[in-house]
Design an enzyme around this catalytic site. Structure first.
Site, short mmCIF file in Angstrom:
data_model
loop_
_atom_site.label_atom_id
_atom_site.label_comp_id
_atom_site.label_asym_id
_atom_site.label_seq_id
_atom_site.Cartn_x
_atom_site.Cartn_y
_atom_site.Cartn_z
N LYS A 13 0.82 -1.22 0.00
CA LYS A 13 0.00 0.00 0.00
C LYS A 13 0.86 1.27 0.00
O LYS A 13 0.60 2.19 -0.77
CB LYS A 13 -0.92 0.03 1.24
CG LYS A 13 -1.95 -1.08 1.27
CD LYS A 13 -2.95 -0.88 2.40
CE LYS A 13 -2.32 -0.89 3.77
NZ LYS A 13 -1.86 -2.23 4.22
N ARG A 88 -9.78 0.32 8.53
CA ARG A 88 -9.27 -1.01 8.83
C ARG A 88 -10.29 -1.84 9.61
O ARG A 88 -10.03 -3.00 9.90
CB ARG A 88 -8.05 -0.86 9.71
CG ARG A 88 -6.73 -1.17 9.06
CD ARG A 88 -5.70 -0.94 10.15
NE ARG A 88 -4.45 -1.55 9.92
CZ ARG A 88 -3.44 -0.97 9.28
NH1 ARG A 88 -3.59 0.19 8.72
NH2 ARG A 88 -2.30 -1.60 9.18
N ARG A 127 11.50 -5.73 4.84
CA ARG A 127 11.21 -4.33 4.56
C ARG A 127 12.18 -3.41 5.32
O ARG A 127 12.43 -3.59 6.50
CB ARG A 127 9.77 -4.01 4.97
CG ARG A 127 9.43 -2.53 4.85
CD ARG A 127 7.96 -2.30 4.73
NE ARG A 127 7.24 -2.52 5.97
CZ ARG A 127 5.92 -2.43 6.07
NH1 ARG A 127 5.19 -2.13 5.01
NH2 ARG A 127 5.32 -2.64 7.21
N ARG A 170 -0.17 -9.06 13.36
CA ARG A 170 -0.79 -8.08 12.46
C ARG A 170 -1.60 -8.77 11.37
O ARG A 170 -2.65 -8.28 10.97
CB ARG A 170 0.30 -7.20 11.84
CG ARG A 170 0.79 -6.13 12.81
CD ARG A 170 2.14 -5.58 12.43
NE ARG A 170 2.16 -4.92 11.15
CZ ARG A 170 3.24 -4.85 10.37
NH1 ARG A 170 4.36 -5.41 10.73
NH2 ARG A 170 3.18 -4.20 9.23
#
Ligand code: ADP
Ligand code: ZN
Length: 213
Positions: A13, A88, A127, A170
Site C-alpha cells: 500500500k 481497517r 522491509r 498483524r
C-alpha cells in the site's frame, strides 16, 4: 480522485500510494505514518497509540477516526485523496462514509491489493525504511549489507513492528478485522481487485488499468 487502498500488511500500500501521489497529485493520507510521527514526537496521541502499535494490534477506532477527520479538513485533501491504512475496521468504514457524506465528497473507488500470505511475511521481514526520505525498500532486492538509502544516502532501518512475532499478529488482526471490509465495499460496487504479487511497477500498471487511465 478519491480512493482507498485496501490490503494486508506488506501488500504494498505504501509503495503504491507514493506512485499514485506522484502521478495524480492526490493527498496521501497514511494513518500508519501519522501515528508513527506522533509516536516519535511523543505527543499524547503517540503515547496512547504506541502501546497498541508495538504489539501489532489496532489503535482504538475513536483515536484514528478523529485523526482522519482532522486530516480530511486540510486544504490539500479537499478534492482528491488516497487513504492508505484506513479504514481497517467496519466502524472506521462507516465513520468514513458519514464524514464524506457530510463533506459531499463520496469515494470513487476502493483498490484491493491482493497478495498471498507467504509473500506478505517475506516482504515484511525484509522491509527497510529510509529515516531521511521515508522511501520503502526490500532488503532482498538490494546488495547484501546495504545500510544507506540508494536514493538519498539516509539510514535504512527496520520498523519495530516488522519483527516476525509481531507480523503474525498483524496478519491475524487483518484477517479478523479488516477482511470483512472487502464484501462491504463490494456490495457498494466500489471494490476493484489488483494482483499485487509482482514488481511495484507492474502492480502500478494494473492500478492504472483499473482506474481507466
Ligand atoms: P501495515 O499496513 O504495514 O501494518 P501501517 O503503517 O498501516 O502498517 O500501520 C502500522 C500500525 O499502526 C498498525 O499495526 C496499527 O497498530 C496502527 N494503525 C494504522 N492505521 C490504523 C487504523 N486505521 N486503525 C487502527 N490502527 C491503525
Ligand atoms: Zn532516503
Amino acid at each position: 480522485m478519491r480512493l482507498v487502498l485496501l490490503g494486508a500488511p506488506g501488500s504494498g500500500k505504501g509503495t503504491q500510494a507514493e506512485l499514485l501521489k506522484a502521478q495524480y497529485g492526490c493527498a496521501h493520507i497514511s494513518t500508519g505514518d501519522i501515528l508513527r510521527r506522533n509516536l516519535k514526537d511523543k505527543t499524547e496521541l503517540g503515547v496512547r497509540a504506541g502501546v497498541f502499535m508495538n504489539k501489532g494490534e489496532l489503535v482504538p477506532d475513536g483515536l484514528v477516526v478523529e485523526m482522519v477527520e482532522k486530516r480530511l479538513r486540510e486544504d490539500d485533501a479537499a478534492n482528491s485523496f488516497l487513504m492508505d491504512g484506513f479504514p481497517r475496521t467496519l466502524p472506521q468504514a462507516e465513520a468514513l462514509e458519514s464524514m464524506l457524506k457530510e463533506l459531499d465528497r463520496p469515494l470513487d473507488v476502493v483498490l484491493f491489493l491482493k497478495v498471498e500470505e507467504e509473500f506478505l511475511v517475506r516482504r515484511l521481514t525484509n522491509r527497510r525504511t529510509c529515516r531521511s526520505c521515508g522511501k520503502i525498500w526490500n532488503a532482498l532486492l538490494m546488495a547484501t549489507g546495504t545500510k544507506a538509502c540508494p536514493e538519498c544516502g539516509g539510514e535504512l532501518h527496520q520498523r519495530d513492528d516488522d519483527m516476525e512475532s509481531v507480523i503474525r499478529n498483524r496478519l491475524d488482526v487483518y484477517r479478523e478485522q479488516t477482511e470483512p471490509l472487502m464484501s462491504w465495499y463490494e456490495k457498494k460496487g466500489l471494490l476493484r481487485s489488483i494482483d499485487a504479487v509482482n514488481s511495484p511497477e507492474k502492480t502500478f500498471k494494473e492500478i492504472q488499468v483499473a482506474l481507466g487511465r
